[in-house]
Design an enzyme around this catalytic site. Sequence first.
Site, PDB file in Angstrom:
ATOM      1  N   SER A 141      23.297  45.202  -3.924  1.00 61.52           N
ATOM      2  CA  SER A 141      24.078  44.172  -4.620  1.00 61.52           C
ATOM      3  C   SER A 141      24.860  43.402  -3.557  1.00 61.52           C
ATOM      4  O   SER A 141      25.060  43.917  -2.441  1.00 61.52           O
ATOM      5  CB  SER A 141      25.068  44.854  -5.572  1.00 61.52           C
ATOM      6  OG  SER A 141      26.070  43.952  -6.006  1.00 61.52           O
ATOM      7  N   TYR A 154      31.367  51.145  -8.272  1.00 59.27           N
ATOM      8  CA  TYR A 154      30.157  50.351  -8.018  1.00 59.27           C
ATOM      9  C   TYR A 154      30.121  49.871  -6.567  1.00 59.27           C
ATOM     10  O   TYR A 154      29.101  49.980  -5.887  1.00 59.27           O
ATOM     11  CB  TYR A 154      30.133  49.177  -8.985  1.00 59.27           C
ATOM     12  CG  TYR A 154      28.850  48.376  -9.021  1.00 59.27           C
ATOM     13  CD1 TYR A 154      27.757  48.805  -9.771  1.00 59.27           C
ATOM     14  CD2 TYR A 154      28.732  47.184  -8.315  1.00 59.27           C
ATOM     15  CE1 TYR A 154      26.584  48.059  -9.822  1.00 59.27           C
ATOM     16  CE2 TYR A 154      27.566  46.432  -8.356  1.00 59.27           C
ATOM     17  CZ  TYR A 154      26.499  46.868  -9.112  1.00 59.27           C
ATOM     18  OH  TYR A 154      25.339  46.114  -9.165  1.00 59.27           O
TER      19      TYR A 154
HETATM   20  P1  NAD Z   1      19.780  46.762 -16.665  1.00 58.39           P
HETATM   21  O1  NAD Z   1      20.882  47.405 -17.409  1.00 58.39           O
HETATM   22  O2  NAD Z   1      19.056  45.599 -17.279  1.00 58.39           O
HETATM   23  O3  NAD Z   1      18.685  47.859 -16.259  1.00 58.39           O
HETATM   24  C1  NAD Z   1      19.049  49.101 -15.731  1.00 58.39           C
HETATM   25  C2  NAD Z   1      17.871  50.036 -15.804  1.00 58.39           C
HETATM   26  O4  NAD Z   1      18.301  51.329 -15.329  1.00 58.39           O
HETATM   27  C3  NAD Z   1      17.356  50.270 -17.239  1.00 58.39           C
HETATM   28  O5  NAD Z   1      15.954  50.417 -17.224  1.00 58.39           O
HETATM   29  C4  NAD Z   1      18.023  51.595 -17.636  1.00 58.39           C
HETATM   30  O6  NAD Z   1      17.323  52.308 -18.646  1.00 58.39           O
HETATM   31  C5  NAD Z   1      17.959  52.314 -16.301  1.00 58.39           C
HETATM   32  N1  NAD Z   1      18.900  53.441 -16.230  1.00 58.39           N
HETATM   33  C6  NAD Z   1      20.238  53.454 -16.429  1.00 58.39           C
HETATM   34  N2  NAD Z   1      20.716  54.707 -16.316  1.00 58.39           N
HETATM   35  C7  NAD Z   1      19.647  55.498 -16.028  1.00 58.39           C
HETATM   36  C8  NAD Z   1      19.484  56.885 -15.794  1.00 58.39           C
HETATM   37  N3  NAD Z   1      20.512  57.742 -15.851  1.00 58.39           N
HETATM   38  N4  NAD Z   1      18.237  57.354 -15.528  1.00 58.39           N
HETATM   39  C9  NAD Z   1      17.163  56.514 -15.505  1.00 58.39           C
HETATM   40  N5  NAD Z   1      17.273  55.191 -15.710  1.00 58.39           N
HETATM   41  C10 NAD Z   1      18.493  54.695 -15.977  1.00 58.39           C
HETATM   42  O7  NAD Z   1      20.408  46.365 -15.255  1.00 58.39           O
HETATM   43  P2  NAD Z   1      19.957  45.330 -14.111  1.00 58.39           P
HETATM   44  O8  NAD Z   1      20.942  44.246 -14.091  1.00 58.39           O
HETATM   45  O9  NAD Z   1      18.517  45.009 -14.190  1.00 58.39           O
HETATM   46  O10 NAD Z   1      20.259  46.226 -12.830  1.00 58.39           O
HETATM   47  C11 NAD Z   1      19.249  46.811 -12.035  1.00 58.39           C
HETATM   48  C12 NAD Z   1      19.801  47.079 -10.650  1.00 58.39           C
HETATM   49  O11 NAD Z   1      20.182  45.852 -10.040  1.00 58.39           O
HETATM   50  C13 NAD Z   1      21.063  47.969 -10.641  1.00 58.39           C
HETATM   51  O12 NAD Z   1      21.006  48.860  -9.540  1.00 58.39           O
HETATM   52  C14 NAD Z   1      22.184  46.967 -10.442  1.00 58.39           C
HETATM   53  O13 NAD Z   1      23.310  47.536  -9.835  1.00 58.39           O
HETATM   54  C15 NAD Z   1      21.499  45.958  -9.535  1.00 58.39           C
HETATM   55  N6  NAD Z   1      22.138  44.647  -9.527  1.00 58.39           N
HETATM   56  C16 NAD Z   1      22.222  43.910 -10.667  1.00 58.39           C
HETATM   57  C17 NAD Z   1      22.835  42.672 -10.611  1.00 58.39           C
HETATM   58  C18 NAD Z   1      22.951  41.790 -11.807  1.00 58.39           C
HETATM   59  O14 NAD Z   1      23.664  40.803 -11.727  1.00 58.39           O
HETATM   60  N7  NAD Z   1      22.272  42.086 -12.902  1.00 58.39           N
HETATM   61  C19 NAD Z   1      23.354  42.191  -9.407  1.00 58.39           C
HETATM   62  C20 NAD Z   1      23.254  42.979  -8.276  1.00 58.39           C
HETATM   63  C21 NAD Z   1      22.637  44.211  -8.348  1.00 58.39           C
END
Ligand code: NAD
Length: 259
Positions: A141, A154
């Site tokens: 991130s 985080y």
């Molecule tokens: P999201 O909530 O859409 O998806 C998260 C995924 O992780 C889902 O498939 C969920 O089922 C899975 N998950 C959660 N807890 C779990 C567990 N205990 N075991 C197995 N699976 C689990 O989120 P996203 O925004 O797509 O985020 C994905 C990654 O990207 C994360 O690591 C997040 O920190 C990172 N990220 C997101 C953003 C953003 O703005 N969306 C920005 C920077 C980084």
Amino acid sequence: MLKGKTALITGSTSGIGLGIARAFADAGINIVMNGFGTPDEIEKLRKDIEGRGVRAHYSGADMTKPEQIETLVRDAAEVMGGVDIVVNNAGIQFVSPVQDFPPEKWDAILAINLSAGFHVVRHALPVIRKQGWGRIINIASAHALVASPFKSAYVAAKHGVYGFTKTIALEVAQDNITCNAICPGYVWTPLVEGQVKDTAKARGISEDEVIKTVLLAAQWTKKFVTIEQVAGLALFLCSDTAENITGAAIPIDGGWTAA
Ligand code: NAD
């Protein structure tokens, strides 16, 4: 050159992970999916991936459970006949001033966002090494590079992901394996949608104000990053052109961390 390879993508039932699964499948990469959802939703998503002309296997391993992560990697290797690419993507968020931060939320964020990647890599590395080529991609991130208030767990976890990425890159540097961290700014996914609500509460402002003054305030382009843009970067890191990019934290954040 990626056709027929296998990628294990944690948290690929939603958001960025699902976008990466779709982009990789379109490039001919077999997918091991993971993440939560109802059986019906998951089967629909698995069929979507399979419909792109690749094999798709799902494992419901909980990333807070090291023994389930071990099973996930073992099953992936058995079912697919090997694993070439690992994308550590599963993640959760919780927003609160540190004095009110629930310790169980701290533990869960550290477990899913940081420690799960360690467990995946320690089990997957012997499997990847056997293939003679590999890619490890950690979805970190912008918060792997800079902080924001109210996100202590985080930010700590994501900074940890970057340190882990650099260390593994050195350990596998001569094995034809790269390890990199992708550092997205705000991508519009269910995770961010939830965060808007929590941040509004923590800061005492409206959800619209959170989007304008907190989220997009940091992004100089004033645009959300798209899931497809993150997936495209992940796919590029799998290419031969990217073989000398390793140990890097690559921002895709509309200029956020440049400022
Ligand atoms: P999201 O909530 O859409 O998806 C998260 C995924 O992780 C889902 O498939 C969920 O089922 C899975 N998950 C959660 N807890 C779990 C567990 N205990 N075991 C197995 N699976 C689990 O989120 P996203 O925004 O797509 O985020 C994905 C990654 O990207 C994360 O690591 C997040 O920190 C990172 N990220 C997101 C953003 C953003 O703005 N969306 C920005 C920077 C980084």
